[in-house]
Design an enzyme around this catalytic site. Structure first.
Site, mmCIF file in Angstrom:
data_model
loop_
_atom_site.group_PDB
_atom_site.id
_atom_site.type_symbol
_atom_site.label_atom_id
_atom_site.label_comp_id
_atom_site.label_asym_id
_atom_site.label_seq_id
_atom_site.Cartn_x
_atom_site.Cartn_y
_atom_site.Cartn_z
ATOM 1 N N ASP A 1 -2.216 -0.444 5.919
ATOM 2 C CA ASP A 1 -2.465 0.246 7.191
ATOM 3 C C ASP A 1 -3.934 0.463 7.512
ATOM 4 O O ASP A 1 -4.252 1.036 8.550
ATOM 5 C CB ASP A 1 -1.792 1.624 7.167
ATOM 6 C CG ASP A 1 -2.570 2.619 6.305
ATOM 7 O OD1 ASP A 1 -2.783 2.335 5.119
ATOM 8 O OD2 ASP A 1 -2.991 3.654 6.845
ATOM 9 N N ASP B 1 -0.359 5.143 0.882
ATOM 10 C CA ASP B 1 -0.677 6.092 1.961
ATOM 11 C C ASP B 1 -0.793 5.371 3.300
ATOM 12 O O ASP B 1 -1.508 4.375 3.433
ATOM 13 C CB ASP B 1 -1.999 6.801 1.664
ATOM 14 C CG ASP B 1 -1.886 7.717 0.458
ATOM 15 O OD1 ASP B 1 -1.394 8.838 0.621
ATOM 16 O OD2 ASP B 1 -2.280 7.287 -0.644
ATOM 17 N N ASP C 1 0.850 -1.179 0.000
ATOM 18 C CA ASP C 1 0.000 0.000 0.000
ATOM 19 C C ASP C 1 0.892 1.239 0.000
ATOM 20 O O ASP C 1 2.091 1.166 0.306
ATOM 21 C CB ASP C 1 -0.899 -0.049 1.238
ATOM 22 C CG ASP C 1 -1.784 1.165 1.367
ATOM 23 O OD1 ASP C 1 -2.349 1.611 0.362
ATOM 24 O OD2 ASP C 1 -1.894 1.685 2.499
#
Length: 260
Positions: A206, A29, A27
């Site tokens: 996240d 961001d 991922d």
């Protein structure tokens, strides 16, 4: 620095320079970069692109970004480096330099939705509209008191669109995108093609948007690593993007990647 919780079994040694059996799915961001109040304000740490290139070489090209961002935006942040990528949760895919999109950026109902959301955001300071071309997102990080209004508006908009679209929740953001697009689907597609086929997948993310990706790699005997706090199916965790970038640098130097 070790992954937390500690692996239940000894780490598998991956000698520096080896051609091993891992595939990395990362991922962007909140994982490679810290979150920012506005999507355009994230900062890419110096040397990150070089580290990712080194890892890509280490794993025989089997490294891909899997993000809610458009691929073109990922390229801008990581320029001059370019990587295999799934953008917009898999609406866009690029592998070995070949780009494909499974939806157009001229969907009439989505263009109407952008106009609707623009009218919703303008009188509400702090809300941000992110038009991604093939999807659209509403951010309330700068106006947390407006969360309930955003949720209500997004739900009403989704109902008006019908079953071809779905609502994706994230950290202080709701996004409407094509119903078929998921990070799990993107990872699975990569794993059906070279150089990813037959490798042990590692997914790092996240947010709730990454949980399906975690599930996909765990079902294939892979590894899932959650960055930051929050409930997750991932058995491994690191506290922050900064800690993960440090881990990436060590992996690039040949350190064992994770649990055996």
């Amino acid at each position: 620095m070790s992954l937390d919780p500690a692996p239940a079994r000894p780490a598998a040694e991956l000698p520096k320079g080896s051609s091993d059996d891992y595939a990395l799915f990362l991922d962007f961001d909140g994982t490679l970069v810290e979150l920012a109040p506005r999507p355009q304000d994230v900062v890419v740490a110096p040397g990150l692109g070089v580290t990712l290139e080194t890892l890509r070489d280490r794993f025989g090209g089997a490294l891909a970004l899997v993000s809610g961002r458009p691929i073109a935006t990922l390229d801008e942040f990581l320029a001059p480096h370019r990587f295999d990528a799934a953008g917009l949760h898999g609406v866009e895919m690029r592998r070995s330099g070949v780009f494909a999109a499974r939806a157009t950026d001229h969907e009439p109902e989505l263009r109407e939705l952008v106009d609707r959301f623009r009218g919703f955001v303008e009188p509400r300071p702090g809300l941000l509209l992110e038009d991604k071309g093939r999807s659209v997102a509403l951010h309330w990080r700068l106006a947390p008191d407006l969360e309930s209004e955003v949720v209500e508006e997004a739900a009403a908009a989704l109902e008006s669109l019908g079953s071809r679209w779905r609502l994706q929740a994230g950290k202080s953001v709701l996004e409407i995108l094509p119903a078929f697009a998921t990070k799990a689907g993107a990872v699975q597609e990569f794993l059906e093609a070279e150089p990813y086929r037959g490798r042990r997948p590692v997914f790092v993310g996240d947010d709730v948007t990454d949980e399906h990706g975690f599930e996909a790699v765990l079902e294939r005997g892979g590894l899932a690593i959650r960055i930051g706090e929050g409930p997750t199916v991932a058995p491994l965790r690191l506290p922050s993007p900064a800690a993960f970038r440090e881990q990436l640098a060590r992996w690039a130097q040949g350190e064992p990647i994770a649990a055996g």
